[in-house]
Design a protein around this motif. Structure first.
Motif, PDB file in Angstrom:
ATOM      1  N   ARG A  31       0.726  -1.203   0.030  1.00 46.39           N
ATOM      2  CA  ARG A  31       0.095   0.060   0.127  1.00 46.39           C
ATOM      3  C   ARG A  31       0.835   1.146  -0.095  1.00 46.39           C
ATOM      4  NH1 ARG A  31      -5.272  -0.171  -1.733  1.00 46.39           N
ATOM      5  NH2 ARG A  31      -6.474  -1.680  -0.722  1.00 46.39           N
ATOM      6  N   THR A  32       0.347   2.275  -0.609  1.00 44.69           N
ATOM      7  CA  THR A  32       1.116   3.460  -0.758  1.00 44.69           C
ATOM      8  C   THR A  32       0.863   4.559   0.444  1.00 44.69           C
ATOM      9  OG1 THR A  32       0.839   3.468  -2.976  1.00 44.69           O
ATOM     10  CG2 THR A  32       1.411   5.414  -2.115  1.00 44.69           C
ATOM     11  N   ILE A  33       2.038   5.066   1.184  1.00 44.88           N
ATOM     12  CA  ILE A  33       1.849   5.979   2.246  1.00 44.88           C
ATOM     13  C   ILE A  33       1.338   7.233   1.815  1.00 44.88           C
ATOM     14  CG2 ILE A  33       3.052   6.905   4.030  1.00 44.88           C
ATOM     15  CD1 ILE A  33       4.877   4.441   4.212  1.00 44.88           C
ATOM     16  N   GLU A  34       0.494   7.962   1.974  1.00 44.70           N
ATOM     17  CA  GLU A  34      -0.205   8.967   1.478  1.00 44.70           C
ATOM     18  C   GLU A  34      -0.135  10.372   2.244  1.00 44.70           C
ATOM     19  OE1 GLU A  34      -3.703   8.346  -1.284  1.00 44.70           O
ATOM     20  OE2 GLU A  34      -4.507   9.298   0.533  1.00 44.70           O
ATOM     21  N   GLU A  35      -0.264  10.192   3.423  1.00 43.13           N
ATOM     22  CA  GLU A  35      -0.195  11.441   4.141  1.00 43.13           C
ATOM     23  C   GLU A  35       0.572  11.259   5.777  1.00 43.13           C
ATOM     24  OE1 GLU A  35      -3.042  14.658   4.094  1.00 43.13           O
ATOM     25  OE2 GLU A  35      -4.397  13.542   2.664  1.00 43.13           O
ATOM     26  N   LEU A  36       1.041  12.271   6.278  1.00 43.17           N
ATOM     27  CA  LEU A  36       1.547  12.481   7.595  1.00 43.17           C
ATOM     28  C   LEU A  36       1.088  13.601   8.265  1.00 43.17           C
ATOM     29  CD1 LEU A  36       4.806  10.934   8.115  1.00 43.17           C
ATOM     30  CD2 LEU A  36       4.250  13.051   9.408  1.00 43.17           C
ATOM     31  N   ARG A  37       0.573  13.343   9.443  1.00 41.18           N
ATOM     32  CA  ARG A  37      -0.304  14.792  10.148  1.00 41.18           C
ATOM     33  C   ARG A  37       0.280  14.827  11.438  1.00 41.18           C
ATOM     34  NH1 ARG A  37      -6.221  12.348   9.024  1.00 41.18           N
ATOM     35  NH2 ARG A  37      -6.143  12.577   6.693  1.00 41.18           N
ATOM     36  N   VAL A  38       0.629  16.120  12.016  1.00 36.63           N
ATOM     37  CA  VAL A  38       1.174  15.899  13.327  1.00 36.63           C
ATOM     38  C   VAL A  38       0.365  17.125  14.188  1.00 36.63           C
ATOM     39  CG1 VAL A  38       3.275  16.875  14.667  1.00 36.63           C
ATOM     40  CG2 VAL A  38       3.650  15.853  12.563  1.00 36.63           C
ATOM     41  N   THR A  95       1.411  14.162  18.792  1.00 38.07           N
ATOM     42  CA  THR A  95       0.820  12.998  18.161  1.00 38.07           C
ATOM     43  C   THR A  95       1.159  13.020  16.650  1.00 38.07           C
ATOM     44  OG1 THR A  95      -0.968  12.899  19.654  1.00 38.07           O
ATOM     45  CG2 THR A  95      -1.410  11.818  17.680  1.00 38.07           C
ATOM     46  N   LEU A  96       1.560  11.949  15.954  1.00 39.95           N
ATOM     47  CA  LEU A  96       2.056  11.845  14.670  1.00 39.95           C
ATOM     48  C   LEU A  96       0.993  10.800  14.032  1.00 39.95           C
ATOM     49  CD1 LEU A  96       5.402  12.197  13.203  1.00 39.95           C
ATOM     50  CD2 LEU A  96       4.206  10.176  12.764  1.00 39.95           C
ATOM     51  N   GLU A  97       0.582  11.190  13.053  1.00 40.73           N
ATOM     52  CA  GLU A  97      -0.541  10.047  12.135  1.00 40.73           C
ATOM     53  C   GLU A  97       0.253   9.740  10.834  1.00 40.73           C
ATOM     54  OE1 GLU A  97      -4.691  11.229  14.129  1.00 40.73           O
ATOM     55  OE2 GLU A  97      -4.203  11.716  12.081  1.00 40.73           O
ATOM     56  N   ILE A  98       0.467   8.440  10.553  1.00 39.36           N
ATOM     57  CA  ILE A  98       0.673   8.106   9.008  1.00 39.36           C
ATOM     58  C   ILE A  98      -0.538   7.600   8.662  1.00 39.36           C
ATOM     59  CG2 ILE A  98       2.365   6.644   7.725  1.00 39.36           C
ATOM     60  CD1 ILE A  98       4.315   6.987   9.962  1.00 39.36           C
ATOM     61  N   ILE A  99      -0.947   8.116   7.303  1.00 39.32           N
ATOM     62  CA  ILE A  99      -2.054   7.375   6.603  1.00 39.32           C
ATOM     63  C   ILE A  99      -1.912   6.829   5.310  1.00 39.32           C
ATOM     64  CG2 ILE A  99      -4.221   8.190   5.527  1.00 39.32           C
ATOM     65  CD1 ILE A  99      -2.820  10.690   8.194  1.00 39.32           C
ATOM     66  N   TRP A 100      -2.288   5.657   5.155  1.00 39.65           N
ATOM     67  CA  TRP A 100      -2.004   4.750   3.787  1.00 39.65           C
ATOM     68  C   TRP A 100      -3.143   5.069   3.086  1.00 39.65           C
ATOM     69  CZ3 TRP A 100       0.359   3.441   8.488  1.00 39.65           C
ATOM     70  CH2 TRP A 100       1.594   3.028   8.328  1.00 39.65           C
ATOM     71  N   ASP A 101      -3.035   4.888   1.479  1.00 38.57           N
ATOM     72  CA  ASP A 101      -3.996   5.021   0.563  1.00 38.57           C
ATOM     73  C   ASP A 101      -5.371   4.104   0.697  1.00 38.57           C
ATOM     74  OD1 ASP A 101      -2.627   2.507  -0.660  1.00 38.57           O
ATOM     75  OD2 ASP A 101      -4.332   3.003  -2.004  1.00 38.57           O
ATOM     76  N   ASP A 102      -5.111   3.079   1.677  1.00 40.45           N
ATOM     77  CA  ASP A 102      -6.432   2.297   1.867  1.00 40.45           C
ATOM     78  C   ASP A 102      -7.093   3.148   3.111  1.00 40.45           C
ATOM     79  OD1 ASP A 102      -4.769   1.512   3.747  1.00 40.45           O
ATOM     80  OD2 ASP A 102      -5.418  -0.747   3.465  1.00 40.45           O
TER      81      ASP A 102
END
Ligand SMILES: [Zn+2]
Length: 289
Positions: free
Chosen positions: A39-46, A50-57
Motif C-alpha cells: 500500500r502507498t503511504i499518502e499523508e503524515l499529520r502532526v 501526536t503523529l499520524e501516518i495515513i495509507w492510501d486505503d
C-alpha cells in the motif's frame, strides 16, 4: 522547542515516506489492524506530540510520543545501534526504514470507520475475493443511503464494497470518465456495473499498479494521456483524502452545483500534494500569528 523538533522530524518523515509503497512493517505491540505491504503511504499529520501516518486505503497509524520519543530514519546499510532494543514500530520503503521508539500510545484504525461510523455498519463484500457477488456490489452502490453523496466518497465506504483504496479510486473514476463529484444517485445501473466490474478486475489481477500504469494518481500538473488536458489534485470528503482527476475528460454526471466547492490544492511538480497542503497550512498559521 519540543513542538518545533516534532515538526522537523515530521518534515523529514514526509520526504522519506509520502508517495512510497510500503515494503516492510513490524510492530512490537499488537495492533487492531496492520498496514498492508504494497500500500502507498499518502499523508503524515502532526498535532502537538501526536503523529499520524495515513495509507492510501485509509489506514491510520497514530503514535503519541513521550518526551523522549522519536521517529528516526535509517538508510539501507546504516546501523541502528541502540534503537534495535527500543524500537516499537518499523516501516520500510525503498532503501529506507523509519523506526519509532518511546511512543506512549500506539493505535491503528481505518479513518473512514472512526470518523463517520462510530457504530459501524456491516462491511461490504470484498472485491479482492475471486468469488465475490458483483451484482450484490452493484445493488449496494445503487442503494447508497445518502443519494447526495459523491461517487468519489462512496467508493471509499467500506460498507458498500471493500478493497478500493485511494489509488484505485482515482484510477477507476478516470477510466469511467466520471466526474468525482457526481452524485451517486445520478449513476445508472450500467454506470455502477462498469465501476464494479472494472474495480474487481483491477483489484484481482493487477493490485499493485506501477507508476507507469497510473493515469492520474500522483500526476498532478501533467497531461492526461486520453485527452491532453491537465490532471488536477484536491482534497475531498470527510477524511480529506487527496483526489486526482482530469478536469477535461472526467465530465460524466458533472454536478454543476458542487463545482464551487472544489478547492484548488494544485501542488508544484515534484512536491506531493499532501506535503504542499501542509506547507500552505504553515504559511496560513504564520500569517495569522
Ligand atoms: Zn483527460
Amino acid at each position: 522547542m519540543l513542538f518545533k523538533s516534532m515538526q522537523r522530524s515530521a518534515s523529514a518523515l514526509r520526504t522519506a515516506l509520502i508517495g512510497q509503497k510500503m515494503l516492510k512493517f513490524k510492530a512490537r505491540e499488537s495492533l487492531v489492524v496492520h498496514p498492508k505491504i504494497g500500500r502507498t503511504i499518502e499523508e503524515l499529520r502532526v498535532e502537538n506530540r501526536t503523529l499520524e501516518i495515513i495509507w492510501d486505503d485509509g489506514l491510520v497509524l497514530k503514535t503519541k510520543m513521550g518526551l523522549k520519543g522519536s521517529w528516526r530514519i535509517f538508510h539501507e546499510g546504516e546501523s541502528w545501534g541502540a534503537e534495535k532494543r527500543t524500537a516499537q514500530l518499523l516501516i520500510g520503503v525503498n532503501e529506507i526504514s523509519v523506526v519509532c521508539s518511546g511512543a506512549i500510545e500506539i493505535e491503528s484504525y481505518h479513518d473512514f470507520d472512526l470518523r463517520r461510523h462510530p457504530i459501524l455498519g456491516r462491511l461490504g463484500p470484498d472485491l479482492l475475493d475471486q468469488n465475490v457477488n458483483l451484482d450484490e456490489c452493484v445493488s449496494r452502490l445503487m442503494g447508497y443511503e445518502n443519494p447526495d453523496e459523491t461517487i468519489a466518497e462512496v467508493l471509499l465506504d467500506q460498507r458498500v464494497v471493500r478493497g478500493i483504496g485511494n489509488v484505485h479510486r482515482c484510477e477507476i473514476l478516470w477510466a469511467c470518465e466520471l466526474h468525482p463529484w457526481a452524485k451517486v444517485s445520478s449513476l445508472s445501473r450500467d454506470d455502477c456495473q462498469e465501476i464494479i466490474s472494472l474495480a474487481a478486475g483491477v483489484l484481482q489481477t493487477n493490485f499493485e499498479l506501477s507508476t507507469a500504469e497510473l493515469a492520474v494518481y500522483g500526476k498532478h500538473g501533467k497531461s492526461c494521456s486520453r485527452c491532453g488536458g491537465q490532471v488536477r489534485v484536491t482534497h475531498h470528503g470527510e477524511a480529506n483524502r487527496v483526489l486526482y482527476w482530469c478536469v477535461d475528460c472526467q465530465v460524466r454526471h458533472t454536478d454543476v452545483n458542487s463545482l464551487g466547492n472544489v478547492i484548488n490544492h494544485d501542488a508544484p511538480r515534484r512536491i506531493h500534494p499532501a506535503e504542499h497542503l501542509y506547507l500552505s497550512e504553515i504559511a496560513k498559521i504564520k500569517k495569522s500569528v
